[in-house]
Design a protein around this motif. Structure first.
Motif, mmCIF file in Angstrom:
data_model
loop_
_atom_site.group_PDB
_atom_site.id
_atom_site.type_symbol
_atom_site.label_atom_id
_atom_site.label_comp_id
_atom_site.label_asym_id
_atom_site.label_seq_id
_atom_site.Cartn_x
_atom_site.Cartn_y
_atom_site.Cartn_z
ATOM 1 N N THR A 1 0.819 -1.225 0.000
ATOM 2 C CA THR A 1 0.000 0.000 0.000
ATOM 3 C C THR A 1 0.851 1.272 0.000
ATOM 4 N N LYS A 2 2.167 1.108 -0.132
ATOM 5 C CA LYS A 2 3.106 2.245 -0.138
ATOM 6 C C LYS A 2 2.966 3.097 1.127
ATOM 7 N N ASP A 3 2.859 2.415 2.254
ATOM 8 C CA ASP A 3 2.730 3.089 3.551
ATOM 9 C C ASP A 3 4.134 3.212 4.163
ATOM 10 N N TRP A 4 4.820 4.278 3.773
ATOM 11 C CA TRP A 4 6.211 4.440 4.190
ATOM 12 C C TRP A 4 6.365 4.585 5.708
ATOM 13 N N ALA A 5 5.451 5.273 6.350
ATOM 14 C CA ALA A 5 5.572 5.503 7.794
ATOM 15 C C ALA A 5 5.605 4.164 8.544
ATOM 16 N N THR A 6 4.744 3.246 8.147
ATOM 17 C CA THR A 6 4.720 1.937 8.814
ATOM 18 C C THR A 6 5.973 1.137 8.484
ATOM 19 N N TYR A 7 6.390 1.159 7.209
ATOM 20 C CA TYR A 7 7.596 0.405 6.819
ATOM 21 C C TYR A 7 8.801 0.896 7.616
ATOM 22 N N GLN A 8 8.935 2.214 7.693
ATOM 23 C CA GLN A 8 10.078 2.804 8.396
ATOM 24 C C GLN A 8 10.043 2.457 9.884
ATOM 25 N N GLU A 9 8.836 2.471 10.445
ATOM 26 C CA GLU A 9 8.693 2.170 11.872
ATOM 27 C C GLU A 9 9.128 0.726 12.177
ATOM 28 N N LEU A 10 8.894 -0.191 11.239
ATOM 29 C CA LEU A 10 9.196 -1.605 11.479
ATOM 30 C C LEU A 10 10.655 -1.959 11.196
ATOM 31 N N CYS A 11 11.352 -1.100 10.434
ATOM 32 C CA CYS A 11 12.710 -1.440 9.987
ATOM 33 C C CYS A 11 13.779 -0.717 10.790
ATOM 34 N N ASP A 12 14.891 -1.430 11.000
ATOM 35 C CA ASP A 12 16.082 -0.779 11.533
ATOM 36 C C ASP A 12 16.655 0.117 10.419
ATOM 37 N N PRO A 13 17.141 1.311 10.761
ATOM 38 C CA PRO A 13 17.682 2.191 9.706
ATOM 39 C C PRO A 13 18.834 1.564 8.928
ATOM 40 N N SER A 14 19.515 0.572 9.523
ATOM 41 C CA SER A 14 20.643 -0.063 8.832
ATOM 42 C C SER A 14 20.223 -1.364 8.134
ATOM 43 N N LEU A 15 18.930 -1.517 7.859
ATOM 44 C CA LEU A 15 18.422 -2.706 7.158
ATOM 45 C C LEU A 15 19.327 -3.066 5.976
ATOM 46 N N THR A 16 19.658 -4.349 5.870
ATOM 47 C CA THR A 16 20.394 -4.831 4.699
ATOM 48 C C THR A 16 19.487 -5.741 3.888
ATOM 49 N N ALA A 17 19.747 -5.816 2.576
ATOM 50 C CA ALA A 17 18.833 -6.593 1.731
ATOM 51 C C ALA A 17 19.487 -7.042 0.437
ATOM 52 N N LYS B 1 19.958 -5.930 -8.351
ATOM 53 C CA LYS B 1 20.872 -6.492 -9.362
ATOM 54 C C LYS B 1 22.146 -7.083 -8.757
ATOM 55 N N GLY B 2 21.974 -7.870 -7.701
ATOM 56 C CA GLY B 2 23.111 -8.578 -7.120
ATOM 57 C C GLY B 2 23.895 -7.796 -6.086
ATOM 58 N N GLN B 3 23.501 -6.546 -5.839
ATOM 59 C CA GLN B 3 24.213 -5.734 -4.841
ATOM 60 C C GLN B 3 23.505 -5.829 -3.491
ATOM 61 N N LEU B 4 24.285 -5.794 -2.417
ATOM 62 C CA LEU B 4 23.700 -5.744 -1.084
ATOM 63 C C LEU B 4 23.272 -4.304 -0.804
ATOM 64 N N VAL B 5 21.992 -4.114 -0.530
ATOM 65 C CA VAL B 5 21.457 -2.788 -0.223
ATOM 66 C C VAL B 5 21.580 -2.553 1.279
ATOM 67 N N VAL B 6 22.079 -1.393 1.665
ATOM 68 C CA VAL B 6 22.203 -1.038 3.081
ATOM 69 C C VAL B 6 21.410 0.243 3.325
ATOM 70 N N GLY B 7 20.543 0.197 4.321
ATOM 71 C CA GLY B 7 19.755 1.384 4.650
ATOM 72 C C GLY B 7 18.413 1.382 3.946
ATOM 73 N N LEU B 8 17.664 2.474 4.134
ATOM 74 C CA LEU B 8 16.264 2.511 3.682
ATOM 75 C C LEU B 8 16.039 3.328 2.411
ATOM 76 N N ASP B 9 17.010 4.145 2.002
ATOM 77 C CA ASP B 9 16.778 5.035 0.858
ATOM 78 C C ASP B 9 16.397 4.268 -0.404
ATOM 79 N N PHE B 10 17.066 3.176 -0.667
ATOM 80 C CA PHE B 10 16.778 2.377 -1.867
ATOM 81 C C PHE B 10 15.313 1.933 -1.871
ATOM 82 N N HIS B 11 14.816 1.534 -0.720
ATOM 83 C CA HIS B 11 13.437 1.036 -0.618
ATOM 84 C C HIS B 11 12.430 2.186 -0.699
ATOM 85 N N ARG B 12 12.794 3.324 -0.089
ATOM 86 C CA ARG B 12 11.868 4.472 -0.087
ATOM 87 C C ARG B 12 11.560 4.922 -1.509
ATOM 88 N N TRP B 13 12.501 4.801 -2.403
ATOM 89 C CA TRP B 13 12.302 5.230 -3.793
ATOM 90 C C TRP B 13 11.052 4.562 -4.382
#
Ligand code: GLY
Length: 128
Positions: free
Chosen positions: A21-37, A43-55
């Protein structure tokens, strides 16, 4: 332990709903700011942090009629860390009105921090 497993399933379902539902406030609340993914979008890179997801949350467009299902979820508790693994089924309607289902494998890691579970890592792969 059953209570913690149930809480983790509910938190994961809440996280998936926030993504759908693109509910950023809830996603951010549930995630550690240093989330890795690792996820196909990176494309094969390890994502660190939330900026990539917020886009993706900031993309225009209404999610439309959809349903997200965690299929056969398993929870593994290891003290203050937990693994939640499942296949995520996404049902939506394509632009021409056709119902479409996609499936991905997801493993999500949660860590209890100051008494609250925070999402700290995930890995998503297409179902082969
Ligand atoms: N791409 C955001 C997530 O799956 O958590």
């Amino acid at each position: 332990m059953a209570d913690a497993a149930e809480e983790l399933l509910q938190l994961t379902a809440k996280l998936l709903k926030s993504i759908a539902t693109k509910d950023w406030a809830t996603y951010q609340e549930l995630c550690d700011p240093s989330l890795t993914a690792f996820e196909p979008e990176a494309k094969g890179q390890l994502v660190v942090g939330l900026d990539f997801h917020r886009w993706y949350f900031n993309l225009a467009g209404n999610p439309g009629h959809h349903l997200t299902t965690m299929s056969a979820p398993k929870v593994r508790l290891m003290g203050d860390v937990a693994v939640v693994a499942y296949v995520r089924l996404n049902q939506r309607v394509s632009a021409d009105g056709t119902p479409v289902t996609t499936a991905v494998e997801e493993t999500r890691i949660w860590q209890r921090q100051d008494g609250r579970w925070k999402h700290v890592h995930f890995h998503r792969s297409p179902v082969p």
